[in-house]
Motif scaffolding. Structure first.
Motif, PDB file in Angstrom:
ATOM      1  N   SER A   1      41.819  31.610  41.181  1.00  0.00           N
ATOM      2  CA  SER A   1      42.523  30.335  41.049  1.00  0.00           C
ATOM      3  C   SER A   1      41.753  29.190  41.683  1.00  0.00           C
ATOM      4  CB  SER A   1      43.913  30.434  41.689  1.00  0.00           C
ATOM      5  OG  SER A   1      44.708  31.355  40.994  1.00  0.00           O
ATOM      6  N   PHE A   2      41.092  29.450  42.813  1.00  0.00           N
ATOM      7  CA  PHE A   2      40.412  28.379  43.530  1.00  0.00           C
ATOM      8  C   PHE A   2      38.917  28.634  43.700  1.00  0.00           C
ATOM      9  CE2 PHE A   2      39.547  26.202  47.743  1.00  0.00           C
ATOM     10  CZ  PHE A   2      39.465  24.933  47.195  1.00  0.00           C
ATOM     11  N   CYS A   3      38.527  29.862  43.888  1.00  0.00           N
ATOM     12  CA  CYS A   3      37.125  30.186  44.182  1.00  0.00           C
ATOM     13  C   CYS A   3      36.430  30.879  43.013  1.00  0.00           C
ATOM     14  CB  CYS A   3      37.027  31.102  45.406  1.00  0.00           C
ATOM     15  SG  CYS A   3      37.521  30.328  46.963  1.00  0.00           S
ATOM     16  N   ARG A   4      35.164  30.570  42.864  1.00  0.00           N
ATOM     17  CA  ARG A   4      34.298  31.343  41.983  1.00  0.00           C
ATOM     18  C   ARG A   4      33.768  32.534  42.759  1.00  0.00           C
ATOM     19  NH1 ARG A   4      30.464  28.048  38.364  1.00  0.00           N
ATOM     20  NH2 ARG A   4      32.532  27.781  37.482  1.00  0.00           N
ATOM     21  N   VAL A   5      33.740  33.709  42.126  1.00  0.00           N
ATOM     22  CA  VAL A   5      33.282  34.933  42.785  1.00  0.00           C
ATOM     23  C   VAL A   5      31.928  35.325  42.197  1.00  0.00           C
ATOM     24  CG1 VAL A   5      33.833  37.313  43.385  1.00  0.00           C
ATOM     25  CG2 VAL A   5      35.686  35.652  43.074  1.00  0.00           C
ATOM     26  N   LEU A   6      30.956  35.461  43.090  1.00  0.00           N
ATOM     27  CA  LEU A   6      29.588  35.797  42.713  1.00  0.00           C
ATOM     28  C   LEU A   6      29.150  37.051  43.449  1.00  0.00           C
ATOM     29  CD1 LEU A   6      28.181  32.194  43.284  1.00  0.00           C
ATOM     30  CD2 LEU A   6      28.884  33.155  41.082  1.00  0.00           C
ATOM     31  N   LEU A   7      28.208  37.766  42.880  1.00  0.00           N
ATOM     32  CA  LEU A   7      27.608  38.923  43.535  1.00  0.00           C
ATOM     33  C   LEU A   7      26.201  38.545  43.978  1.00  0.00           C
ATOM     34  CD1 LEU A   7      27.713  42.019  44.235  1.00  0.00           C
ATOM     35  CD2 LEU A   7      26.592  42.388  42.017  1.00  0.00           C
ATOM     36  N   MET A   8      25.921  38.700  45.272  1.00  0.00           N
ATOM     37  CA  MET A   8      24.564  38.457  45.768  1.00  0.00           C
ATOM     38  C   MET A   8      23.627  39.478  45.120  1.00  0.00           C
ATOM     39  SD  MET A   8      23.077  36.336  47.801  1.00  0.00           S
ATOM     40  CE  MET A   8      21.622  36.104  48.826  1.00  0.00           C
ATOM     41  N   ASN A   9      22.513  38.994  44.606  1.00  0.00           N
ATOM     42  CA  ASN A   9      21.590  39.866  43.874  1.00  0.00           C
ATOM     43  C   ASN A   9      20.695  40.623  44.861  1.00  0.00           C
ATOM     44  OD1 ASN A   9      20.267  41.112  41.806  1.00  0.00           O
ATOM     45  ND2 ASN A   9      19.118  39.311  41.153  1.00  0.00           N
ATOM     46  N   ASP A  10      21.332  41.545  45.606  1.00  0.00           N
ATOM     47  CA  ASP A  10      20.633  42.330  46.620  1.00  0.00           C
ATOM     48  C   ASP A  10      21.300  43.702  46.715  1.00  0.00           C
ATOM     49  OD1 ASP A  10      19.326  43.391  48.796  1.00  0.00           O
ATOM     50  OD2 ASP A  10      19.784  41.745  50.166  1.00  0.00           O
ATOM     51  N   THR A  11      20.578  44.712  46.303  1.00  0.00           N
ATOM     52  CA  THR A  11      21.150  46.059  46.262  1.00  0.00           C
ATOM     53  C   THR A  11      21.328  46.680  47.639  1.00  0.00           C
ATOM     54  OG1 THR A  11      18.950  47.055  45.994  1.00  0.00           O
ATOM     55  CG2 THR A  11      20.174  46.514  43.979  1.00  0.00           C
ATOM     56  N   ARG A  12      20.813  46.038  48.684  1.00  0.00           N
ATOM     57  CA  ARG A  12      20.925  46.634  50.022  1.00  0.00           C
ATOM     58  C   ARG A  12      22.377  46.697  50.496  1.00  0.00           C
ATOM     59  NH1 ARG A  12      15.876  46.972  52.511  1.00  0.00           N
ATOM     60  NH2 ARG A  12      14.264  45.598  51.654  1.00  0.00           N
TER      61      ARG A  12
END
Length: 200
Positions: free
Chosen positions: A81-92
């Motif tokens: 609703s308020f935030c965009r959710v992103l995945l950090m591009n780091d498999t660690r």
């Protein structure tokens, strides 16, 4: 001839003869400046097409723009609703970043009280989902902003045997980007776990 002219005026128009992007209202082709752009926007919303992570358009956040560095370092998962959710591009580490969809905001206190509550609510929601999905020993939730000014919240699933434990993850090791199939799997897993919370 008058009867023929009247029939022509009231006959359905041939779609092939109408300008590209014309809007049809109750069977009448109406062409106005900007109608083509409006038509394309309506199709995007009706079809549920997601815009790219940098410039997604939504009625609530029509001009939101993501910082270029966040755009480069992350993979798009979805919009709450308020935030965009992103995945950090780091498999660690399983590492999400939540970005409140407000421009020119660098500090939590610059948000309204209601926005602050919504931001923390969504952050704890994502943290709980990640803890279950990745069997985390500890969840790290933090907002720094020393390099990227745009307000964003790090939500990181930590394990006692991860590459940085027990230290913070920042600056410890260079990122190890996901392979394409890994990226699809992890973003899909998170998107599925949060599917009932995504903004329509």
């Amino acid at each position: 001839m008058a009867g023929l002219d009247a029939r022509r005026r009231h006959a359905p128009a041939d779609p092939a003869s109408e300008p590209t992007g014309a809007l049809r209202v109750s069977g009448i082709a109406a062409w106005t400046p900007g109608a083509s752009a409006l038509y394309l926007q309506l199709i995007r919303f009706a079809g549920g097409i997601r815009q790219n992570a940098a410039h997604a358009i939504h009625p609530d956040h029509p001009m939101f723009s993501l910082d270029a560095r966040l755009q480069a370092d992350t993979l798009f998962i979805g919009n709450l609703s308020f935030c965009r959710v992103l995945l950090m591009n780091d498999t660690r580490y399983p590492w999400c970043i939540l970005v409140p969809q407000r421009n020119d905001i660098g500090e939590v206190f610059e948000l309204t009280q209601q926005e602050q509550q919504q931001m923390w609510s969504e952050s704890t929601l994502v943290a709980g989902v990640m803890q279950r999905l990745f069997d985390a020993d500890k969840m790290n939730i933090a907002t720094l902003g020393n390099v990227v000014r745009q307000l964003h919240i790090h939500v990181i699933a930590r394990k006692t045997d991860d590459d940085a434990w027990p230290a913070p993850v920042w600056g410890r090791h260079p990122a190890l980007p996901y392979a394409p199939e890994q990226a699809r799997a992890v973003t899909g897993q998170l998107a599925k776990a949060l599917e009932e919370h995504w903004r329509a």
